[in-house]
Each structure stands twice: as C-alpha cells, then as structure tokens.
Design a protein around this motif. Structure first.
Motif, PDB file in Angstrom:
ATOM      1  N   THR A  53       4.410  31.878 -38.650  1.00  0.00           N
ATOM      2  CA  THR A  53       3.237  32.023 -39.514  1.00  0.00           C
ATOM      3  C   THR A  53       3.492  31.273 -40.803  1.00  0.00           C
ATOM      4  N   LEU A  54       2.603  30.314 -41.102  1.00  0.00           N
ATOM      5  CA  LEU A  54       2.817  29.419 -42.233  1.00  0.00           C
ATOM      6  C   LEU A  54       1.944  29.809 -43.422  1.00  0.00           C
ATOM      7  N   PRO A  55       2.431  29.556 -44.634  1.00  0.00           N
ATOM      8  CA  PRO A  55       1.646  29.895 -45.830  1.00  0.00           C
ATOM      9  C   PRO A  55       0.481  28.918 -46.018  1.00  0.00           C
ATOM     10  N   TYR A  56      -0.524  29.356 -46.706  1.00  0.00           N
ATOM     11  CA  TYR A  56      -1.666  28.494 -47.015  1.00  0.00           C
ATOM     12  C   TYR A  56      -2.326  28.962 -48.301  1.00  0.00           C
ATOM     13  N   THR A  57      -3.124  28.087 -48.883  1.00  0.00           N
ATOM     14  CA  THR A  57      -3.935  28.431 -50.046  1.00  0.00           C
ATOM     15  C   THR A  57      -5.407  28.212 -49.705  1.00  0.00           C
ATOM     16  N   LEU A  58      -6.279  28.824 -50.469  1.00  0.00           N
ATOM     17  CA  LEU A  58      -7.713  28.699 -50.259  1.00  0.00           C
ATOM     18  C   LEU A  58      -8.351  27.948 -51.421  1.00  0.00           C
ATOM     19  N   ASP A  59      -9.203  27.011 -51.120  1.00  0.00           N
ATOM     20  CA  ASP A  59      -9.978  26.339 -52.155  1.00  0.00           C
ATOM     21  C   ASP A  59     -11.126  27.238 -52.603  1.00  0.00           C
ATOM     22  N   ALA A  60     -11.396  27.228 -53.881  1.00  0.00           N
ATOM     23  CA  ALA A  60     -12.507  28.014 -54.408  1.00  0.00           C
ATOM     24  C   ALA A  60     -13.816  27.254 -54.204  1.00  0.00           C
ATOM     25  N   ASP A  61     -14.868  27.980 -53.884  1.00  0.00           N
ATOM     26  CA  ASP A  61     -16.192  27.367 -53.780  1.00  0.00           C
ATOM     27  C   ASP A  61     -16.683  26.984 -55.172  1.00  0.00           C
TER      28      ASP A  61
END
Length: 238
Positions: free
Chosen positions: A3-11
């Motif tokens: 399971t790899l880390p990720y970030t989310l872009d803000a709308d």
C-alpha cells in the motif's frame, strides 16, 4: 501487495463544475458543447435520460418521471454551479420550474436551466422579442412550445416546421435545409430574430450563415443553453 502513500489535490473553489442532462436519442448536443466550451477549464459532466425515438407531447411528458434519476447519476463529489436539461420541447411540456425542482431533488446545484429558459434570457439580453421559429416538430409540440415562449413575453407568430417526429431524422437534416428555411422565415419584416429549436438539430454551422443573409440575431437551442450555462456558472464562480 504494497500500500503506497498518496496526496490529494484540492478542488479549485472558483471553478464550479457544470452538469448536462442529454436525451438518449440526442446525437448533437455533446459535440456542440465540446466546440463551445473547448477553451474553458470548467468541468462539464454529462448524464443521459431515457427518451422516445418519436417526439410527441406524450413522449416528452414521460421524461418528467425520469429527470430525478438522470440528475442523480451526475458525480456527487462537488456542488454544481449549474445543471442544464437538454430538451427544448420537453421543457415547454414539463415547465421550467418543474424541471428545476425535479433536478434539485437529487443533484446539489445552485442553478438549473434548459433551452427554453436560456433562449428567453438570451432574447432579453439582446433586447428582442419577436421571433421567427424554425423547428423540426409536429404541430402538437410546436403549439406547446410557442405558448411557453409567449408566457415569457416572446412572440413567434412567424413559424415553420419540417414536421419530423423521428429523432434519427432530425439530427440528419442538412445545414443547407436549415439555412434555406430559416432565411425564408427570418426575412419577414415583422420579426427581429430567428430561433432554431431542438438540441438535436445541427445548428452551429448554420447560425452564422443565416445571420449573414438576414442581418438579424439567430439563436438556437444549443447555442442558447451553452450561453446561459456559462453565464450562470460565472455568477457562482465569483
């Protein structure tokens, strides 16, 4: 499995998405909107609504029951600035207020429009109220449409129709036929503008040709709807 880390872009809160409900039988409006909104970054999400191959008052009225389900199929992650219902004739049968209410039952949107409401807003912006109407519809549909425009203060005493009920034929009416018919109606001295009704008519190429020949404003269902959706969404993005 790792399971790899990720970030989310803000709308971007300044860029509200738009929604569009398209008839199952419509082969034109999505292509038109791709052209009209080609340089705009605002997301446009599309849902389809079941529609009859034959355009009659009864078949148009049946879409009233399907509108909430069609609107519910639009992505729900964000609030919409505007949702457009892509049917001029059904909007005249169901009513713009009812269309708005039904869509808002299942879709979080600030505004709702349709080609009838949009064309009335466009006419007001241009300062014109006496139109020649060109439609593909049978007479029972034309009568309801003209009455709906009259209720918005727009007269369509000059009108003509191709008298076609089959959607598969409507979309294939030639540009030359549209131009010839619209010019014939639009040159009447009593009219200030021409309205080409039906989202399935291929009007984008015809509009400038007609305008050049008659020297008057020329509106269509798709052109008006796109214009109004852009305007309403701009208000929400301020």
């Amino acid at each position: 499995m790792t399971t790899l880390p990720y970030t989310l872009d803000a709308d971007d809160p300044r860029d509200c998405p738009m929604g569009l409900i398209v008839l199952q039988t419509d082969e034109t409006i999505e292509s038109d909107f791709r052209q009209v909104f080609a340089e705009q970054s605002t997301p446009l999400y599309v849902s389809r609504i079941p529609s009859d191959p034959q355009v009659t008052s009864d078949s148009l009225a049946r879409m009233k029951q399907a509108l909430p389900a069609a609107a519910e199929l639009l992505p729900k992650a964000r609030t919409y600035g505007v949702v457009g219902y892509g049917c001029t004739s059904a909007s005249s049968v169901i009513g713009s207020e009812a269309v708005e209410k039904l869509i808002k039952e299942t879709c979080d949107t600030a505004a709702v429009t349709n080609p009838l409401r949009a064309a009335a807003a466009c006419a007001s912006d241009l300062g014109v109220a006496r139109f020649a109407l060109l439609s593909p519809y049978v007479e029972e549909v034309n009568a309801t449409l003209r009455a709906a425009f009259a209720a918005q203060g727009i007269s369509m005493d000059v009108f003509g129709t191709f008298g076609v009920a089959e959607e598969s034929k409507v979309v294939r009416i030639s540009t030359a036929s549209l131009v010839d018919a619209a010019v014939r109606l639009g040159t009447d001295s009593s009219v200030e503008a021409v309205f080409l009704s039906c989202t399935n008519l291929r009007t984008l190429e015809a509009i400038p040709l007609i305008r050049e020949k008659i020297g008057k404003p020329v509106l269509s269902s798709n052109q008006s709807l796109a214009w109004h959706m852009r305007r309403l969404n701009t208000v929400q993005n301020r």
